[in-house]
Design a protein around this motif. Structure first.
Motif, PDB file in Angstrom:
ATOM      1  N   PHE A 183      33.018 -40.899  11.198  1.00 18.88           N
ATOM      2  CA  PHE A 183      33.528 -39.797  10.157  1.00 18.88           C
ATOM      3  C   PHE A 183      33.603 -39.788   8.664  1.00 18.88           C
ATOM      4  O   PHE A 183      33.268 -40.805   8.526  1.00 18.88           O
ATOM      5  CB  PHE A 183      35.193 -39.337  10.122  1.00 18.88           C
ATOM      6  CG  PHE A 183      35.158 -37.837   9.363  1.00 18.88           C
ATOM      7  CD1 PHE A 183      34.481 -36.404   9.835  1.00 18.88           C
ATOM      8  CD2 PHE A 183      36.281 -38.345   8.481  1.00 18.88           C
ATOM      9  CE1 PHE A 183      34.935 -35.900   9.316  1.00 18.88           C
ATOM     10  CE2 PHE A 183      36.388 -37.175   8.415  1.00 18.88           C
ATOM     11  CZ  PHE A 183      35.661 -36.029   8.377  1.00 18.88           C
ATOM     12  N   TYR A 184      33.053 -39.078   8.248  1.00 20.35           N
ATOM     13  CA  TYR A 184      32.563 -38.900   6.780  1.00 20.35           C
ATOM     14  C   TYR A 184      32.647 -38.242   6.168  1.00 20.35           C
ATOM     15  O   TYR A 184      32.321 -36.369   6.643  1.00 20.35           O
ATOM     16  CB  TYR A 184      30.862 -39.816   6.317  1.00 20.35           C
ATOM     17  CG  TYR A 184      29.537 -38.479   7.035  1.00 20.35           C
ATOM     18  CD1 TYR A 184      29.143 -37.664   6.464  1.00 20.35           C
ATOM     19  CD2 TYR A 184      29.434 -38.834   8.582  1.00 20.35           C
ATOM     20  CE1 TYR A 184      27.880 -36.938   6.767  1.00 20.35           C
ATOM     21  CE2 TYR A 184      28.275 -38.715   9.049  1.00 20.35           C
ATOM     22  CZ  TYR A 184      27.417 -37.180   7.926  1.00 20.35           C
ATOM     23  OH  TYR A 184      26.415 -36.849   8.126  1.00 20.35           O
ATOM     24  N   ILE A 185      32.806 -37.482   4.588  1.00 17.43           N
ATOM     25  CA  ILE A 185      33.405 -36.120   3.809  1.00 17.43           C
ATOM     26  C   ILE A 185      32.355 -36.291   2.312  1.00 17.43           C
ATOM     27  O   ILE A 185      32.086 -37.740   2.111  1.00 17.43           O
ATOM     28  CB  ILE A 185      34.867 -36.145   3.934  1.00 17.43           C
ATOM     29  CG1 ILE A 185      34.785 -35.244   3.062  1.00 17.43           C
ATOM     30  CG2 ILE A 185      34.925 -37.414   3.040  1.00 17.43           C
ATOM     31  CD1 ILE A 185      36.584 -34.318   3.593  1.00 17.43           C
ATOM     32  N   LEU A 212      30.962 -28.355  -0.164  1.00 19.60           N
ATOM     33  CA  LEU A 212      31.782 -29.199   0.764  1.00 19.60           C
ATOM     34  C   LEU A 212      30.447 -30.193   1.926  1.00 19.60           C
ATOM     35  O   LEU A 212      30.687 -29.528   2.344  1.00 19.60           O
ATOM     36  CB  LEU A 212      32.755 -29.076   1.067  1.00 19.60           C
ATOM     37  CG  LEU A 212      33.874 -28.977  -0.377  1.00 19.60           C
ATOM     38  CD1 LEU A 212      35.226 -28.226   0.688  1.00 19.60           C
ATOM     39  CD2 LEU A 212      34.742 -30.511  -0.580  1.00 19.60           C
ATOM     40  N   ARG A 213      30.261 -31.582   2.408  1.00 19.93           N
ATOM     41  CA  ARG A 213      30.141 -31.652   3.761  1.00 19.93           C
ATOM     42  C   ARG A 213      30.965 -32.531   4.460  1.00 19.93           C
ATOM     43  O   ARG A 213      31.654 -33.748   3.456  1.00 19.93           O
ATOM     44  CB  ARG A 213      28.865 -32.561   2.884  1.00 19.93           C
ATOM     45  CG  ARG A 213      28.258 -33.265   4.296  1.00 19.93           C
ATOM     46  CD  ARG A 213      26.771 -33.462   2.967  1.00 19.93           C
ATOM     47  NE  ARG A 213      25.822 -33.014   3.624  1.00 19.93           N
ATOM     48  CZ  ARG A 213      25.136 -32.313   2.432  1.00 19.93           C
ATOM     49  NH1 ARG A 213      25.123 -32.981   1.014  1.00 19.93           N
ATOM     50  NH2 ARG A 213      24.059 -31.011   2.608  1.00 19.93           N
ATOM     51  N   ILE A 225      25.889 -35.392  13.258  1.00 20.05           N
ATOM     52  CA  ILE A 225      25.392 -34.418  12.931  1.00 20.05           C
ATOM     53  C   ILE A 225      26.464 -34.091  11.776  1.00 20.05           C
ATOM     54  O   ILE A 225      28.100 -34.557  12.109  1.00 20.05           O
ATOM     55  CB  ILE A 225      26.692 -33.879  14.448  1.00 20.05           C
ATOM     56  CG1 ILE A 225      25.792 -33.787  15.925  1.00 20.05           C
ATOM     57  CG2 ILE A 225      26.834 -32.356  14.253  1.00 20.05           C
ATOM     58  CD1 ILE A 225      26.380 -33.754  16.936  1.00 20.05           C
ATOM     59  N   GLU A 226      26.318 -33.109  11.397  1.00 20.67           N
ATOM     60  CA  GLU A 226      27.371 -32.903  10.288  1.00 20.67           C
ATOM     61  C   GLU A 226      27.718 -31.651  10.134  1.00 20.67           C
ATOM     62  O   GLU A 226      26.340 -30.384  10.014  1.00 20.67           O
ATOM     63  CB  GLU A 226      26.546 -33.612   8.450  1.00 20.67           C
ATOM     64  CG  GLU A 226      25.412 -33.023   8.750  1.00 20.67           C
ATOM     65  CD  GLU A 226      24.952 -33.501   7.088  1.00 20.67           C
ATOM     66  OE1 GLU A 226      25.399 -34.668   6.795  1.00 20.67           O
ATOM     67  OE2 GLU A 226      24.482 -32.682   6.429  1.00 20.67           O
ATOM     68  N   LEU A 232      27.049 -16.070  -3.132  1.00 19.53           N
ATOM     69  CA  LEU A 232      25.833 -16.714  -2.103  1.00 19.53           C
ATOM     70  C   LEU A 232      26.796 -17.644  -1.288  1.00 19.53           C
ATOM     71  O   LEU A 232      27.118 -18.544  -2.099  1.00 19.53           O
ATOM     72  CB  LEU A 232      24.423 -17.232  -2.011  1.00 19.53           C
ATOM     73  CG  LEU A 232      23.430 -17.572  -0.590  1.00 19.53           C
ATOM     74  CD1 LEU A 232      23.096 -16.602   0.263  1.00 19.53           C
ATOM     75  CD2 LEU A 232      22.657 -18.409  -1.404  1.00 19.53           C
ATOM     76  N   LYS A 233      27.227 -17.385   0.171  1.00 20.66           N
ATOM     77  CA  LYS A 233      28.197 -17.893   0.563  1.00 20.66           C
ATOM     78  C   LYS A 233      27.474 -18.211   2.164  1.00 20.66           C
ATOM     79  O   LYS A 233      26.946 -17.728   2.988  1.00 20.66           O
ATOM     80  CB  LYS A 233      29.522 -17.997   1.354  1.00 20.66           C
ATOM     81  CG  LYS A 233      30.514 -17.615  -0.818  1.00 20.66           C
ATOM     82  CD  LYS A 233      31.684 -17.099   0.031  1.00 20.66           C
ATOM     83  CE  LYS A 233      32.315 -16.658  -1.444  1.00 20.66           C
ATOM     84  NZ  LYS A 233      33.658 -15.552  -1.261  1.00 20.66           N
ATOM     85  N   GLY A 234      27.705 -20.353   2.406  1.00 17.28           N
ATOM     86  CA  GLY A 234      26.711 -19.917   3.279  1.00 17.28           C
ATOM     87  C   GLY A 234      27.499 -21.679   4.134  1.00 17.28           C
ATOM     88  O   GLY A 234      28.337 -22.203   3.823  1.00 17.28           O
ATOM     89  N   LEU A 235      27.468 -21.347   5.451  1.00 12.90           N
ATOM     90  CA  LEU A 235      27.798 -22.596   5.914  1.00 12.90           C
ATOM     91  C   LEU A 235      26.663 -23.127   7.270  1.00 12.90           C
ATOM     92  O   LEU A 235      25.669 -21.878   7.681  1.00 12.90           O
ATOM     93  CB  LEU A 235      29.566 -21.643   6.978  1.00 12.90           C
ATOM     94  CG  LEU A 235      29.707 -22.427   8.241  1.00 12.90           C
ATOM     95  CD1 LEU A 235      30.824 -23.648   7.134  1.00 12.90           C
ATOM     96  CD2 LEU A 235      30.651 -21.697   8.727  1.00 12.90           C
TER      97      LEU A 235
END
Length: 180
Positions: free
Chosen positions: A25-27, A52-53, A64-65, A83-86
Motif C-alpha cells: 500500500f502507498y498514499i 490525494l493519491r 493500481i492507484e 473542477l473535481k476529479g476522481l
C-alpha cells in the motif's frame, strides 16, 4: 485545512512501519495544475489545487492507484469554477536500477492507463467521464519515500447543452509514502 492535512500526512509517515517499497500500500499528496480545453467556445483558465493519491503495488512493475483532485479555474467575466476529479489507473513502472537498502535516489519512469470522472461546478454542475493516459517519473529519496512529477490527458464530454467536448490535461507534483 491544507496545513492540517499536510501535517497529518507527515505524522502518518513517521508512525507507519515501512516494509518493502513498491509492493504493498502507498498514499500520497500532490498539487495538480489542470488545463481544460473545449472544442467550441471559451475554456476556463488553467487552475491549481490539491489532490490525494493511494494505491497498491503488486510488484516492482505493476500497481493500481486511485486519486482525487480539486482545482479552481477563473472564467472570462470575473467568475470561477471548481473542477473535481476522481480517477482509477493501472500504473506500469520501469525501474532503472534495483531498489535495495544500499541504493537510494532510484529513478523510475511510469505509464498510466485509466478512467476518470469529473465535475465542473459553477452556477450549475456538469459531469463527465472518460479514459485517460499519462506518464511521469518517480524519484525515491528513501525506500519508503518518493517524489513524483506526472502528466495525464483525459478526453471529456460534459453533459451540457450544447455538449462540451474536449480534454483535461493535468501536470502534477507530489510526495508518496510506501508502506503495507
Amino acid at each position: 485545512m491544507k496545513k492540517a492535512l499536510l501535517l497529518a500526512i507527515v505524522a502518518f509517515m513517521f508512525v507507519a512501519s515501512p516494509v518493502v517499497a513498491k509492493e504493498g500500500f502507498y498514499i500520497g499528496a500532490f498539487m495538480p495544475t489542470n488545463t481544460i480545453s473545449f472544442d467550441v467556445g471559451t475554456s476556463p483558465d488553467s487552475g491549481t489545487g490539491w489532490g490525494l493519491r493511494t494505491g497498491v503495488g503488486f510488484s516492482r512493475y505493476v500497481a493500481i492507484e486511485a486519486n482525487y483532485s480539486a482545482t479552481e479555474h477563473d472564467i472570462t467575466g470575473g467568475t470561477s469554477t471548481d473542477l473535481k476529479g476522481l480517477a482509477g489507473d493501472l500504473k506500469l513502472n520501469f525501474p532503472l536500477t534495483s531498489l535495495d537498502r544500499a541504493q537510494i535516489m532510484t529513478l523510475e519512469p511510469y505509464l498510466l492507463l485509466g478512467y476518470a470522472q469529473y465535475e465542473l461546478e459553477s452556477t450549475t454542475t456538469l459531469k463527465s467521464e472518460g479514459f485517460q493516459w499519462g506518464f511521469g517519473i518517480e524519484l525515491y529519496l528513501f525506500r519508503e519515500l518518493s517524489v513524483h512529477a506526472g502528466w495525464t490527458k483525459t478526453a471529456v464530454s460534459f453533459d451540457s447543452t450544447p455538449k462540451l467536448e474536449g480534454d483535461i490535461k493535468t501536470v502534477d507534483f507530489g510526495i508518496i509514502y510506501h508502506f503495507i
